[in-house]
Design a protein around this motif. Structure first.
Motif, mmCIF file in Angstrom:
data_model
loop_
_atom_site.group_PDB
_atom_site.id
_atom_site.type_symbol
_atom_site.label_atom_id
_atom_site.label_comp_id
_atom_site.label_asym_id
_atom_site.label_seq_id
_atom_site.Cartn_x
_atom_site.Cartn_y
_atom_site.Cartn_z
ATOM 1 N N TYR A 138 0.739 -1.147 -0.131
ATOM 2 C CA TYR A 138 0.205 0.113 -0.067
ATOM 3 C C TYR A 138 1.004 1.360 -0.194
ATOM 4 C CZ TYR A 138 -3.941 -2.961 1.253
ATOM 5 O OH TYR A 138 -4.863 -4.025 1.603
ATOM 6 N N CYS A 139 0.330 2.229 -0.812
ATOM 7 C CA CYS A 139 0.947 3.494 -0.700
ATOM 8 C C CYS A 139 -0.024 4.363 0.176
ATOM 9 C CB CYS A 139 1.360 4.065 -2.039
ATOM 10 S SG CYS A 139 -0.146 4.499 -3.003
ATOM 11 N N ALA A 140 0.654 5.607 0.402
ATOM 12 C CA ALA A 140 0.056 6.528 1.424
ATOM 13 C C ALA A 140 -1.351 6.979 0.607
ATOM 14 C CB ALA A 140 0.840 7.763 1.738
ATOM 15 N N GLN A 141 -1.316 7.087 -0.638
ATOM 16 C CA GLN A 141 -2.484 7.596 -1.284
ATOM 17 C C GLN A 141 -3.735 6.368 -1.305
ATOM 18 O OE1 GLN A 141 0.521 7.467 -2.422
ATOM 19 N NE2 GLN A 141 0.888 10.115 -2.539
ATOM 20 N N GLN A 142 -3.375 5.209 -0.958
ATOM 21 C CA GLN A 142 -4.401 4.043 -0.956
ATOM 22 C C GLN A 142 -4.999 3.929 0.380
ATOM 23 O OE1 GLN A 142 -1.501 1.121 -2.431
ATOM 24 N NE2 GLN A 142 -3.263 0.535 -3.859
ATOM 25 N N ILE A 143 -4.444 4.724 1.585
ATOM 26 C CA ILE A 143 -5.104 4.479 2.747
ATOM 27 C C ILE A 143 -5.863 5.750 3.071
ATOM 28 C CG2 ILE A 143 -4.344 4.239 5.418
ATOM 29 C CD1 ILE A 143 -1.891 3.388 4.460
ATOM 30 N N ASN A 144 -7.126 5.544 3.323
ATOM 31 C CA ASN A 144 -7.948 6.442 3.563
ATOM 32 C C ASN A 144 -8.407 6.546 5.000
ATOM 33 O OD1 ASN A 144 -8.364 7.352 0.950
ATOM 34 N ND2 ASN A 144 -9.693 5.621 0.563
ATOM 35 N N ILE A 145 -7.859 7.653 5.912
ATOM 36 C CA ILE A 145 -8.203 7.447 7.157
ATOM 37 C C ILE A 145 -9.367 8.471 7.296
ATOM 38 C CG2 ILE A 145 -7.635 8.585 9.397
ATOM 39 C CD1 ILE A 145 -4.569 7.892 8.517
ATOM 40 N N PRO A 146 -10.612 7.938 8.132
ATOM 41 C CA PRO A 146 -11.821 8.523 8.292
ATOM 42 C C PRO A 146 -11.375 10.302 8.990
ATOM 43 C CG PRO A 146 -12.113 6.400 8.797
ATOM 44 C CD PRO A 146 -10.604 6.656 8.630
ATOM 45 N N PRO A 147 -11.890 10.953 8.488
ATOM 46 C CA PRO A 147 -11.504 12.635 8.983
ATOM 47 C C PRO A 147 -12.227 12.402 10.512
ATOM 48 C CG PRO A 147 -13.212 12.824 7.687
ATOM 49 C CD PRO A 147 -13.026 11.244 7.512
ATOM 50 N N GLU A 148 -13.061 11.961 10.982
ATOM 51 C CA GLU A 148 -13.608 12.063 12.627
ATOM 52 C C GLU A 148 -12.657 10.829 13.531
ATOM 53 O OE1 GLU A 148 -16.103 8.793 10.523
ATOM 54 O OE2 GLU A 148 -15.189 10.547 10.259
ATOM 55 N N LEU A 149 -11.589 10.116 12.815
ATOM 56 C CA LEU A 149 -11.023 9.283 13.692
ATOM 57 C C LEU A 149 -10.291 9.603 14.711
ATOM 58 C CD1 LEU A 149 -10.374 6.129 14.544
ATOM 59 C CD2 LEU A 149 -8.892 6.218 12.539
ATOM 60 N N PRO A 150 -9.232 10.756 14.283
ATOM 61 C CA PRO A 150 -8.285 11.670 15.407
ATOM 62 C C PRO A 150 -8.874 11.926 16.483
ATOM 63 C CG PRO A 150 -7.582 11.955 13.031
ATOM 64 C CD PRO A 150 -8.951 11.195 12.814
ATOM 65 N N ASN A 151 -10.169 12.427 16.261
ATOM 66 C CA ASN A 151 -10.945 13.353 17.299
ATOM 67 C C ASN A 151 -11.502 12.076 18.207
ATOM 68 O OD1 ASN A 151 -11.695 15.658 18.723
ATOM 69 N ND2 ASN A 151 -13.954 14.751 18.243
ATOM 70 N N ILE A 152 -12.097 10.948 17.794
ATOM 71 C CA ILE A 152 -12.591 10.003 18.596
ATOM 72 C C ILE A 152 -11.491 9.293 19.356
ATOM 73 C CG2 ILE A 152 -13.553 7.531 18.182
ATOM 74 C CD1 ILE A 152 -15.065 8.731 15.842
ATOM 75 N N LEU A 153 -10.326 9.118 18.616
ATOM 76 C CA LEU A 153 -9.392 8.480 19.581
ATOM 77 C C LEU A 153 -8.722 9.531 20.667
ATOM 78 C CD1 LEU A 153 -7.190 6.684 16.709
ATOM 79 C CD2 LEU A 153 -8.938 5.673 18.433
ATOM 80 N N LYS A 154 -8.716 10.811 20.338
ATOM 81 C CA LYS A 154 -8.570 11.769 21.160
ATOM 82 C C LYS A 154 -9.200 11.866 22.457
ATOM 83 C CE LYS A 154 -7.445 16.659 21.953
ATOM 84 N NZ LYS A 154 -7.133 17.916 21.074
ATOM 85 N N GLN A 155 -10.664 11.757 22.261
ATOM 86 C CA GLN A 155 -11.634 11.720 23.375
ATOM 87 C C GLN A 155 -11.574 10.653 24.182
ATOM 88 O OE1 GLN A 155 -13.248 14.828 24.213
ATOM 89 N NE2 GLN A 155 -12.162 15.733 22.339
ATOM 90 N N PHE A 156 -11.275 9.430 23.518
ATOM 91 C CA PHE A 156 -11.326 8.146 24.165
ATOM 92 C C PHE A 156 -10.147 8.017 25.142
ATOM 93 C CE2 PHE A 156 -8.870 4.128 24.245
ATOM 94 C CZ PHE A 156 -9.631 3.229 24.862
ATOM 95 N N THR A 157 -9.024 8.713 24.552
ATOM 96 C CA THR A 157 -7.792 8.459 25.505
ATOM 97 C C THR A 157 -7.742 9.613 26.645
ATOM 98 O OG1 THR A 157 -6.293 8.259 23.349
ATOM 99 C CG2 THR A 157 -5.209 9.200 25.604
ATOM 100 N N LYS A 158 -8.505 10.780 26.413
ATOM 101 C CA LYS A 158 -8.790 11.659 27.660
ATOM 102 C C LYS A 158 -9.538 11.040 28.690
ATOM 103 C CE LYS A 158 -9.513 15.931 26.234
ATOM 104 N NZ LYS A 158 -10.132 17.238 25.699
ATOM 105 N N ALA A 159 -10.530 10.152 28.021
ATOM 106 C CA ALA A 159 -11.744 9.681 28.942
ATOM 107 C C ALA A 159 -11.309 8.605 29.850
ATOM 108 C CB ALA A 159 -12.754 9.243 28.139
ATOM 109 N N ALA A 160 -10.192 7.785 29.090
ATOM 110 C CA ALA A 160 -9.477 6.744 30.046
ATOM 111 C C ALA A 160 -8.550 7.323 30.954
ATOM 112 C CB ALA A 160 -8.538 5.975 28.801
#
Length: 218
Positions: A8-30
């Motif tokens: 895979y190259c970087a152009q083929q990997i699609n990261i959902p735009p909401e994922l970073p914020n979801i993970l950030k909120q999850f980490t803060k909650a933990a």
């Protein structure tokens, strides 16, 4: 021959735009909640998130003081989290409560003690359980009610910790009756005098803590 590994190259990997914020909120909650079983708590967290339910989290990190027990158990922050998840229903089932209790990794033995103290059946009046939870935190009726005000208030942190008089009356009456040693006349007299003293139908700890002290020294 085995198929070649997919590249895979970087152009083929699609990261959902909401994922970073979801993970950030999850980490803060933990970090705030400090679950003892992170994997189980994470499963419950994302399950509640996907269903649009209140999350099993504390609003802030609780740092034990020197006089406070540091082992696992109910804390004001955890009781507030339970209240936010369960208070929308007047009556809850023991199964619902046990599920939410385990979500926060609280000891089942402590839950059993509170249930036995309140002589609860399968259907539980949430505010009655909440009152006993506050009693577990405080020990005396006055300190339990102080915890209740601090948990239920809509005032900002460090504020007066006011709650409606009707809510205070309900909690105090239940705990006083459960105590079994406070005459009904004394309960009614205390509530009547407190209601006259309170402003705008709201009660704050300074009202009844000084009130009770004056009563004892009289």
């Amino acid at each position: 021959m085995p198929p070649p590994e997919t590249m895979y190259c970087a152009q083929q990997i699609n990261i959902p735009p909401e994922l970073p914020n979801i993970l950030k909120q999850f980490t803060k909650a933990a970090i705030r909640t400090q679950p003892c079983d992170v994997l189980q708590w994470a499963a419950d967290y994302f399950s509640a998130l996907s269903k649009g339910q209140d999350l099993p989290v504390k609003e802030g990190l609780e740092i034990p003081v020197a006089t406070q027990k540091t082992d696992t158990g109910l804390t004001p922050g955890l009781l507030k989290s339970l209240h936010q998840q369960l208070a929308y229903k007047e009556i809850i089932t023991k199964e619902e409560l046990l599920w939410k209790w385990k979500d926060l990794c609280l000891p089942v033995e402590q839950l059993d003690t509170i249930l036995a103290l309140g002589n609860f059946s399968e259907n539980i009046n949430w505010m009655h359980f909440f009152a006993l939870g506050c009693s577990t935190l405080g020990g005396t009726i006055v300190s339990a009610l102080k915890h209740a005000c601090e948990i239920l208030t809509e005032d900002s942190e460090g504020g007066a910790a006011q709650i409606p008089f009707d809510t205070f009356q309900r909690l105090y009456t239940y705990l006083a009756h459960l105590d079994g040693e406070i005459p009904k006349e004394q309960i009614d007299s205390f509530l009547h005098r407190l209601k006259e003293e309170c402003q705008g139908g709201m009660v704050q700890p300074s009202n009844f803590t000084s009130f009770r002290s004056a009563e004892k020294s009289a």
